[in-house]
Scaffold this motif. Sequence first.
Motif, mmCIF file in Angstrom:
data_model
loop_
_atom_site.group_PDB
_atom_site.id
_atom_site.type_symbol
_atom_site.label_atom_id
_atom_site.label_comp_id
_atom_site.label_asym_id
_atom_site.label_seq_id
_atom_site.Cartn_x
_atom_site.Cartn_y
_atom_site.Cartn_z
ATOM 1 N N LEU A 3 0.812 -1.122 0.258
ATOM 2 C CA LEU A 3 -0.029 -0.038 -0.090
ATOM 3 C C LEU A 3 0.902 1.343 -0.077
ATOM 4 O O LEU A 3 1.955 1.209 0.751
ATOM 5 N N ASP A 27 -1.444 -0.859 -4.251
ATOM 6 C CA ASP A 27 -2.446 -0.431 -3.931
ATOM 7 C C ASP A 27 -2.272 1.124 -3.464
ATOM 8 O O ASP A 27 -1.165 1.451 -3.003
ATOM 9 N N ARG A 42 -9.288 9.458 -8.689
ATOM 10 C CA ARG A 42 -9.474 8.042 -8.497
ATOM 11 C C ARG A 42 -9.993 7.333 -9.556
ATOM 12 O O ARG A 42 -9.464 6.200 -10.024
ATOM 13 N N ALA A 46 -7.600 4.534 -11.565
ATOM 14 C CA ALA A 46 -8.497 2.990 -11.490
ATOM 15 C C ALA A 46 -8.514 2.594 -12.881
ATOM 16 O O ALA A 46 -8.403 1.346 -13.171
ATOM 17 N N ASP A 53 -6.552 -1.322 -6.046
ATOM 18 C CA ASP A 53 -7.348 -0.731 -5.123
ATOM 19 C C ASP A 53 -6.958 0.660 -4.971
ATOM 20 O O ASP A 53 -5.710 0.919 -4.374
ATOM 21 N N ARG A 55 -8.201 4.177 -3.144
ATOM 22 C CA ARG A 55 -9.048 4.831 -2.045
ATOM 23 C C ARG A 55 -8.716 6.269 -2.153
ATOM 24 O O ARG A 55 -7.604 6.759 -2.465
#
Length: 286
Positions: A3, A27, A42, A46, A53, A55
Amino acid sequence: MTLAVVTGANSGIGQQIATGLAGRGLDVVLVARDRGRLDAARRHIAGLAPGIDVRVEAVDLADLDETRDLAGRLAALDPSIVVSNAAVIAPLDDRTPAGLHRSLATNHLAPYLLLRTLAERPSPRPRRFVVVGGSPGGLRRVPVDLDDLNAETGRGLGWPPSVRPFAAYGRTKNMNAMFVYGLARRLDGTATTVNGAHPGIISGGRLNRHDRGTLRVFGSMLGRFAPGTETGADTPLWLATAPEADGVSGRFYVRRRAVPTAAHTTDPDRVERLWRESARLVGLTS
């Protein structure tokens, strides 16, 4: 899955860094103030990196309470990479409800609070912290005034008045380098590294949105010839991911090369005094 966290990720260099991290299979948590821009970033990232992922955290980093809460949420996620990129050139009279100059709060105190909180939480994995700073050469002439961190006196910020916000911003960028050195010393011997990076003068960001007068004209002229955000993101992204940067800490990079910063940013007494004053301003022990 590894992450990564990027602040100031809804546009410009920050979004480009986040895009690069997602493209490498990480991610990503995007942090910025504007929810609409964050959601657009985002969706864009994406779409370029299916299966990743992505966020968002809509946080005003000038608000230290919001930053403190963010740090707690991110600490629970234990990110392996954090890129502190968010910055603003704010008018000198732009003060937060806590009375802090917005440039000081966003550019220095927020990364101090965020990265220090994460650093103090043990992690079983190697971590890389990258702080996006300013030009080591250009900032030699604007040493941090340790008696006036909050830019309340305007002392030494130059003339005409329209350039003073940029000088105050420059001081916060020197604070970034000093923070890197102070944090690296405290992390010595751990698996967490921290380094600084200058992205260069680039176009395509929103850093200069508050510029007025002479500073606005100067910024407009520079922007005509400056490279884009992909160039600006290169060195921070390299520091965050390259095998060559494994175990490297406490350095400042320009175009992927370690370079010295001004003596007033490396002086141990000054670095420690800034650390103590920053701790006081964010409500931590030194």
